[in-house]
Design an enzyme around this catalytic site. Structure first.
Site, PDB file in Angstrom:
ATOM      1  N   LYS A   1       0.844  -1.213   0.000  1.00 34.17           N
ATOM      2  CA  LYS A   1       0.000   0.000   0.000  1.00 34.17           C
ATOM      3  C   LYS A   1       0.873   1.255   0.000  1.00 34.17           C
ATOM      4  O   LYS A   1       2.059   1.193   0.330  1.00 34.17           O
ATOM      5  CB  LYS A   1      -0.896  -0.015   1.240  1.00 34.17           C
TER       6      LYS A   1
ATOM      7  N   TYR B   1      15.980  30.327   4.580  1.00 32.97           N
ATOM      8  CA  TYR B   1      14.845  31.161   4.985  1.00 32.97           C
ATOM      9  C   TYR B   1      15.038  31.706   6.396  1.00 32.97           C
ATOM     10  O   TYR B   1      15.394  30.971   7.317  1.00 32.97           O
ATOM     11  CB  TYR B   1      13.542  30.361   4.936  1.00 32.97           C
TER      12      TYR B   1
HETATM   13  C1  LIG Z   1      -0.459  -1.480   6.832  1.00 31.03           C
HETATM   14  C2  LIG Z   1      -1.139  -2.687   7.194  1.00 31.03           C
HETATM   15  C3  LIG Z   1      -0.426  -3.874   7.412  1.00 31.03           C
HETATM   16  C4  LIG Z   1       1.080  -3.945   7.406  1.00 31.03           C
HETATM   17  O1  LIG Z   1       1.584  -3.412   8.611  1.00 31.03           O
HETATM   18  P1  LIG Z   1       3.146  -3.390   8.916  1.00 31.03           P
HETATM   19  O2  LIG Z   1       3.224  -2.955  10.331  1.00 31.03           O
HETATM   20  O3  LIG Z   1       3.750  -2.394   7.998  1.00 31.03           O
HETATM   21  O4  LIG Z   1       3.651  -4.757   8.669  1.00 31.03           O
HETATM   22  C5  LIG Z   1      -1.145  -5.028   7.659  1.00 31.03           C
HETATM   23  N1  LIG Z   1      -2.495  -5.002   7.710  1.00 31.03           N
HETATM   24  C6  LIG Z   1      -3.214  -3.882   7.522  1.00 31.03           C
HETATM   25  C7  LIG Z   1      -4.694  -3.934   7.603  1.00 31.03           C
HETATM   26  C8  LIG Z   1      -2.563  -2.678   7.280  1.00 31.03           C
HETATM   27  O5  LIG Z   1      -3.286  -1.561   7.103  1.00 31.03           O
END
Ligand SMILES: *Cc1c(COP(=O)(O)O)cnc(C)c1O
Length: 349
Positions: A38, A258
């Protein structure tokens, strides 16, 4: 031009570290490792990481939305997206159900839901999303009534990063959910779905696991947000490099950037590099110091498109350890990585 390197060996090493841990806790049974890709694969680049994962044998991916799923649809056997509607049916792309009403919404955009594969998310205590456990039977009945395929039932354990006893309470609740799904599968006659509840830190925390697969995100990229011994061989996959825009000699008392919050104590050479907070490097306002891997300081205040540092190297590594940067900004490596702009070129090394 700034660029990001993606270290294939480190990525494969990280899959192996997860694999070895799973083999050590469940020697007689193979638990599938699914890649969480994701949010542009945690800033690493969605297509690149999908290619690396699938060529290393990963069959299942999780992404945030339907568009991410479409972009990697040829790389995996199963792709689940967590939070979005489906616009066209694919036999191996599954939306997540968080509420009974999601099914009505899917019906509005897709029409007949027959054969649509779905994954059902259940709230086991994090109280973020997923159906309420008492709704399990009614939601599954509705899924069956619509002739949908229940591919998976999952939860998210929100306590893997710490020592809270709630971690085990959530695992217990998910075990109860599984038992009820098994019963329903027998009475209603649908194939047993897959079960999964563990993310990276939860996976490394458990001593046994009766799930079908684990959803691994941050560990694949080389990090955890906590210290767990079995995860100590994870290696960061990504490095961020910047290139020099210009150099100048400044005198004692000259100020840079800045509002001139940084004043020179001596005559120095200062160079500017082509990464700024617009590219995902957090903004320094002068209150805290951030050092590059070579020990040079990033001079506050950095700009949207560039930062200044001492010396005149043509190219400089900006991030090789997202944990260090996360510590300076009081956050977790996930946030440091996910901010990296998709416009920065990625190179697999
Ligand atoms: C992001 C996510 C994961 C992965 O989590 P990590 O801590 O990065 O391994 C797993 N399940 C869901 C539902 C998530 O949103």
């Amino acid at each position: 031009m700034a660029y990001i390197t993606i270290n294939r060996k480190h990525f494969e090493n990280n899959i192996d570290v997860v694999k070895r841990h799973l083999e050590s806790i469940e020697p007689s049974r193979e638990i599938e490792i699914a890649a969480v890709l994701k949010d542009n694969a945690y800033g690493h680049g969605l297509e690149i990481m999908a290619e690396l994962a699938s060529s290393y044998g990963i069959k299942t991916a999780f992404v945030k939305n339907y568009d991410e799923a479409l972009r990697i649809k040829d790389k995996f056997d199963c792709i689940t997206f967590f939070y979005d509607d489906m616009r066209e049916k694919f036999s191996h792309i599954y939306p997540s159900i968080h509420h009974l009403s999601d099914i009505d919404r899917f019906e509005k955009s897709l029409g007949n839901l027959s054969d649509l594969g779905v994954e059902l998310k259940v709230n086991v205590g994090m109280n973020r999303n997923g159906i309420t456990p008492s709704d399990l039977e009614s939601v599954i009945e509705k899924i069956m009534k619509n002739n949908m395929r229940l591919i998976g039932v999952f939860a998210h354990n929100g306590y893997g990063d710490g020592e809270d006893a709630e971690f085990y309470a959530e695992i217990e609740r998910f075990e109860d959910i599984k038992g009820r799904v098994v019963k329903l599968s027998n009475t209603l006659g649908f194939p047993m779905p897959r079960f999964h509840t563990l993310n990276s830190s939860s996976t490394f925390r458990v001593k046994t696991c009766s799930d079908s697969l684990v959803r691994i995100g941050i560990a694949l990229y080389g990090y955890l947000a906590c210290d767990i011994q079995s995860a100590s061989n994870l290696k960061p996959v990504l490095k961020l490099y910047a290139n020099k825009v210009s150099s100048r000699i400044l005198k004692k008392g000259d100020r840079v950037g800045y509002d001139g919050v940084s004043q020179m104590n001596d005559e120095v050479i200062v160079s500017t590099y082509d990464i700024g907070y617009g590219d995902g490097l957090c903004r320094l306002n002068g209150d805290r110091k951030l050092f590059l891997p070579n020990g040079n300081e990033i001079i506050a205040k950095n700009s949207m498109d560039c930062f200044s540092s001492y010396g005149e190297l043509d190219e400089i590594c900006v991030i090789d350890d997202a944990n260090y940067v996360a510590g300076i900004f009081d956050t977790i490596p996930h946030e440091v990585l996910v901010r990296l702009s998709p416009f920065i070129k990625r190179i697999v090394v």
